[in-house]
Design an enzyme around this catalytic site. Structure first.
Site, PDB file in Angstrom:
ATOM      1  N   ASP A   3       0.796  -1.235   0.000  1.00 26.14           N
ATOM      2  CA  ASP A   3       0.000   0.000   0.000  1.00 26.14           C
ATOM      3  C   ASP A   3       0.827   1.284   0.000  1.00 26.14           C
ATOM      4  O   ASP A   3       0.467   2.281   0.644  1.00 26.14           O
ATOM      5  CB  ASP A   3      -0.979  -0.021   1.181  1.00 26.14           C
ATOM      6  CG  ASP A   3      -2.170  -0.928   0.874  1.00 26.14           C
ATOM      7  OD1 ASP A   3      -2.582  -0.973  -0.298  1.00 26.14           O
ATOM      8  OD2 ASP A   3      -2.677  -1.577   1.796  1.00 26.14           O
ATOM      9  N   ASP A  30      -7.444  -3.473  -5.106  1.00 22.04           N
ATOM     10  CA  ASP A  30      -7.084  -2.176  -4.518  1.00 22.04           C
ATOM     11  C   ASP A  30      -5.731  -1.668  -5.025  1.00 22.04           C
ATOM     12  O   ASP A  30      -5.475  -0.471  -5.072  1.00 22.04           O
ATOM     13  CB  ASP A  30      -6.992  -2.262  -2.984  1.00 22.04           C
ATOM     14  CG  ASP A  30      -8.011  -3.183  -2.340  1.00 22.04           C
ATOM     15  OD1 ASP A  30      -8.454  -4.130  -3.002  1.00 22.04           O
ATOM     16  OD2 ASP A  30      -8.340  -2.979  -1.171  1.00 22.04           O
TER      17      ASP A  30
HETATM   18  N1  GLY Z   1      -7.451  -1.121   0.543  1.00 25.46           N
HETATM   19  C1  GLY Z   1      -8.105  -1.725   1.638  1.00 25.46           C
HETATM   20  C2  GLY Z   1      -9.545  -1.390   1.704  1.00 25.46           C
HETATM   21  O1  GLY Z   1     -10.112  -0.826   0.777  1.00 25.46           O
HETATM   22  O2  GLY Z   1     -10.135  -1.707   2.728  1.00 25.46           O
END
Ligand code: GLY
Length: 377
Positions: free
Chosen positions: A90, A150
């Site tokens: 992330d 994501d």
């Molecule tokens: N990227 C993690 C979420 O959207 O919860």
């Protein structure tokens, strides 16, 4: 119907109400009773608050936002240098709205350095077998050998890193990951898997599995929204028409499956009449994605997506915006971080609460309609 500018003023008033608490510390990923507690710079979510400060700075030119955001840039540099909670993919969520934004808006060399280190960390998770960036966990381990939808939002950091460094490696890895992800994660009806596993020996895609959706075969609404904004950003950085087609199909699925009040439930398995909670953050993300893609389309299509996005934004303003510091210190009510189901490994977390990404993308969406906003992504 409140105006966009009025909604921005309310949002900035909300930011002001909690700014003193969140300079050295950050709001936690989600609120409890609609109020955020303070947190250290951990998790995947702290960059969104810094991003809100940059948006507030762009709108007001008030130095208090810039000064606070730059102090947080120093925290992000320490975080990557000391490898605090960065063994995951992330890096874009963390470093684009905080450090890339700092560099773009103020020329911050500290922001640039931190974001380039974060990009190095992201490319270190690329798996040759399968050609994807591994989201979580020990690199190469069978139980973690997967990508997640994501991650499309983490990739603009890599395109930026190539532009700034002249090193094509970042961009090449982004292109490979996007190609793999788009191939495996979108179903025939344009709904999306949340995560997709690969065989550790052969690299062949093996199965789609949910982590935060209701079930493996459903469309987790935030995942669908990451797909919409992610494909728009993939198009922005590549101009590959394939990503426009996928954007159109994923967006159609999203719009066609909204309930009557136009705020998605947390998973598209649920619709009108359900008692399940909403996820307003999914809507905020999808709005930004539609607005982004509209920049690259002919007038008819651009008008369509801008108008759909603007309608959804007004729904958020009218039904989900937090406008009273006594009720909440966030910006967007009615988000859902994680919801337990019989088929996912989640516990309930941040259900019908604010979350930092919902707040950020809501304010980004407002800014997009208020001015010709230059993206941090
Ligand atoms: N990227 C993690 C979420 O959207 O919860």
């Amino acid at each position: 119907m409140s105006s966009i500018l009025q909604a921005i003023d309310y949002a900035i008033r909300q930011i002001d109400s909690c700014l003193p608490a969140f300079i050295e510390k950050f709001p936690f990923s989600h609120s409890e009773g609609n109020f955020y507690e303070a947190s250290e710079n951990v998790e995947w979510t702290t960059g969104f608050w810094t991003g809100e400060l940059w948006l507030a700075y762009e709108h007001t030119h008030a130095s208090k936002y810039k000064d606070a955001a730059l102090r947080q840039v120093a925290s992000f540099k320490e975080r990557i240098l000391n490898r605090i909670d960065v063994d995951h993919h992330d890096m874009g969520f963390l470093y684009s709205p905080s450090c890339v934004a700092a560099y773009k808006l103020t020329g911050s060399e500290e922001g640039k350095k931190a974001a380039l280190l974060a990009a190095d960390n992201l490319v270190s998770r690329f798996q040759l077998k399968g050609q994807f960036i591994q989201a979580w966990g020990e690199l190469g381990s069978e139980g973690n050998y997967r990508l997640i939808i994501d991650c499309l939002l983490n990739l603009p950091l890599l395109f930026w890193a190539t532009e700034e460094s002249g090193d094509d490696t970042y961009r090449d890895i982004a292109l490979k990951h996007i190609d793999t992800a788009m191939r495996v994660i979108i179903r025939d009806d344009a709904s999306t898997y949340h995560t997709y596993y690969f065989d550790t020996e052969t690299g062949e895609p093996s199965k789609g599995v949910t982590r935060q959706g209701y079930r493996d075969g459903s469309a987790w609404s935030r995942g669908q929204a990451w797909g919409i904004y992610g494909s728009a950003l993939a198009y922005r950085h590549t101009k590959n028409p394939k990503y426009f087609d996928l954007f159109e199909r994923m967006t159609k699925f999203f719009l066609d499956h909204l309930p009557a009040d136009r705020v998605p439930y947390w998973d598209f398995d649920f619709t009108d009449g359900s008692d399940e909670p909403k996820d307003s953050s999914a809507s905020a993300i999808a709005i930004c994605g539609m607005h982004e893609m509209a920049k690259f389309l002919d007038e008819d299509k651009a008008t369509f997506y801008r108008s759909e996005a603007e309608k959804l934004l007004h729904v958020l303003i009218d039904t989900c915006a937090a406008v009273d510091p006594k009720v909440s210190n966030g910006l967007l009510l009615h988000g859902t971080y994680a919801r337990k189901s019989p088929y996912n490994p989640c516990n309930n977390r941040g259900v019908d609460e604010c979350n930092t990404w919902g707040d950020y993308f809501y304010l980004e969406a407002l800014m997009r309609f208020a001015k010709d906003w230059d993206s941090y992504w």
